[in-house]
Design a protein around this motif. Structure first.
Motif, PDB file in Angstrom:
ATOM      1  N   THR A  99       0.824  -1.211   0.000  1.00 29.47           N
ATOM      2  CA  THR A  99       0.000   0.000   0.000  1.00 29.47           C
ATOM      3  C   THR A  99       0.855   1.255   0.000  1.00 29.47           C
ATOM      4  OG1 THR A  99      -1.746  -1.179   1.194  1.00 29.47           O
ATOM      5  CG2 THR A  99      -1.839   1.221   1.228  1.00 29.47           C
ATOM      6  N   TYR A 168       1.720 -10.713  -9.192  1.00 30.56           N
ATOM      7  CA  TYR A 168       2.386  -9.820  -8.244  1.00 30.56           C
ATOM      8  C   TYR A 168       3.752 -10.381  -7.867  1.00 30.56           C
ATOM      9  CZ  TYR A 168       3.593  -7.752  -3.752  1.00 30.56           C
ATOM     10  OH  TYR A 168       4.262  -7.150  -2.717  1.00 30.56           O
ATOM     11  N   GLU A 259      -6.698  -2.849  -5.621  1.00 33.32           N
ATOM     12  CA  GLU A 259      -5.915  -3.979  -5.132  1.00 33.32           C
ATOM     13  C   GLU A 259      -6.556  -5.303  -5.539  1.00 33.32           C
ATOM     14  OE1 GLU A 259      -5.294  -3.586  -0.952  1.00 33.32           O
ATOM     15  OE2 GLU A 259      -4.038  -1.795  -1.131  1.00 33.32           O
ATOM     16  N   LEU A 264      -3.318  -7.422  -5.643  1.00 34.35           N
ATOM     17  CA  LEU A 264      -2.247  -6.912  -4.783  1.00 34.35           C
ATOM     18  C   LEU A 264      -2.521  -7.283  -3.326  1.00 34.35           C
ATOM     19  CD1 LEU A 264      -1.765  -3.311  -6.218  1.00 34.35           C
ATOM     20  CD2 LEU A 264      -0.371  -5.319  -6.686  1.00 34.35           C
ATOM     21  N   GLY A 266      -2.383  -5.963  -0.507  1.00 34.40           N
ATOM     22  CA  GLY A 266      -2.247  -4.718   0.238  1.00 34.40           C
ATOM     23  C   GLY A 266      -3.162  -4.643   1.438  1.00 34.40           C
ATOM     24  N   ARG A 269      -7.131  -5.242   0.842  1.00 33.18           N
ATOM     25  CA  ARG A 269      -7.571  -6.639   0.762  1.00 33.18           C
ATOM     26  C   ARG A 269      -7.556  -7.293   2.133  1.00 33.18           C
ATOM     27  NH1 ARG A 269      -4.939 -10.262  -3.674  1.00 33.18           N
ATOM     28  NH2 ARG A 269      -6.603 -11.600  -2.931  1.00 33.18           N
TER      29      ARG A 269
END
Length: 315
Positions: A99, A168, A259, A264, A266, A269
């Protein structure tokens, strides 16, 4: 100095009130934390032992003080959504890296692109470049970041194959590849906010251009460009700084849908999964983080106001 100390005191009180509200809100939610952690098959003795170990059998004020002491040390207890209990601070630290870089890259794009475009549009008021920029900003302001993320994935990921959707890469494994992948979600987050910032800055600059001090500067023979850069921009940036600060806080709080689109791991999530699993220790910590970020950024903005314009009221 008096102004700074006053703002610092306000910051501390705000953070304290936030911590009280955050902790209390999750203590009055119906449900048994011990039962959520151990499951329906847990015996009465196991539940009592868990409550004793976690301090759940103590009074609310005592639990708050213990929680606050831990929070000040970065210790928010343990998550209950994993088979092997993991420290909340470890979970957040791992997700915060993603993030943080998403926020940094998005914010840099916003500042680097929107401020020159806003100045250029204001300088070409009612001209063809200004009309074109206004049209483009109107379009991108209406596009949600998650939808833009889907378009970026389709065009640059699937069609052009500039990146592999959903692949990712951990920054610890390959930092260069991590940044290369993160630029695409950063663009998805930044573009609508760039459009909003350009429009806001343009309006602020045009408003300043109508004031008396601008006409005075023109009468002294100063060029339009010099007046714009040296005088108008400084005053016009004050409301824009607030706007940028709120956008930074919003990104740091976690661009949840973006995200999800780019897969992602982050903070956004983590918040969604923790709410779904009723992992209140994690939700508590993330909410406290989000609110604290907003409060701290507002404090920094107040100090920047004083640096840009000492005329800001100090009482």
């Amino acid at each position: 100095m008096k102004y700074t100390l006053k703002k610092l005191a306000t910051l501390i009180v705000s953070l304290l009130i936030t911590s009280v509200l955050t902790f209390t809100a999750f203590q009055i939610i119906p449900g048994d934390s011990a039962l959520n952690a151990l499951g329906m098959d847990a015996t009465k003795e196991q539940l009592e032992r868990y409550r004793e170990e976690m301090g759940l059998n103590k009074s609310l004020p005592v639990r708050y003080i213990n929680w606050l002491k831990g929070a000040l040390k970065g210790d928010f207890g343990y998550s209950t959504q994993y088979q092997m209990q993991m420290k909340v601070s470890t979970l957040i630290k791992n997700r915060l890296t993603v993030t943080f870089w998403l926020a940094v890259m998005s914010f840099l794009l916003i500042v680097v692109i929107s401020i020159p475009l806003g100045i250029f549009a204001a300088g070409k008021k009612n001209g063809i470049p200004d009309s074109f920029i206004t049209l483009i900003t109107q379009i991108f302001m209406s596009v949600p970041p998650f939808f833009l993320g889907m378009l970026i994935t389709l065009i640059f990921g699937i069609i052009l194959k500039w990146f592999t959707p959903g692949s990712y890469i951990n920054p610890g494994e390959n930092f260069g590849q991590f940044l290369r992948f993160m630029i695409f979600p950063a663009i998805a987050v930044a573009v609508p906010k760039i459009a909003m910032t350009v429009k806001f800055l343009r309006s602020s600059l045009l408003r300043e251009m109508e004031l008396d001090y601008v006409r005075t500067a023109k009468s002294k023979g100063m060029t339009k460009a010099r007046i714009l850069i040296r005088h108008i921009l400084k005053n016009a940036l004050i409301p824009v700084i607030t706007f940028l600060a709120m956008m930074l806080a919003d990104i740091l709080a976690g661009a949840i849908l973006v995200e999800q689109v780019f897969n992602l791991p982050g903070l956004g999530r983590l918040l969604v999964s923790s709410i779904s699993n009723r992992d209140y220790a994690v939700v508590q910590a993330i909410i406290l983080y989000i609110v604290s970020v907003v409060i701290i950024i507002n404090f920094i903005v107040d100090l920047i106001y004083q640096w840009i314009d000492p005329r800001v009221k100090r009482d």
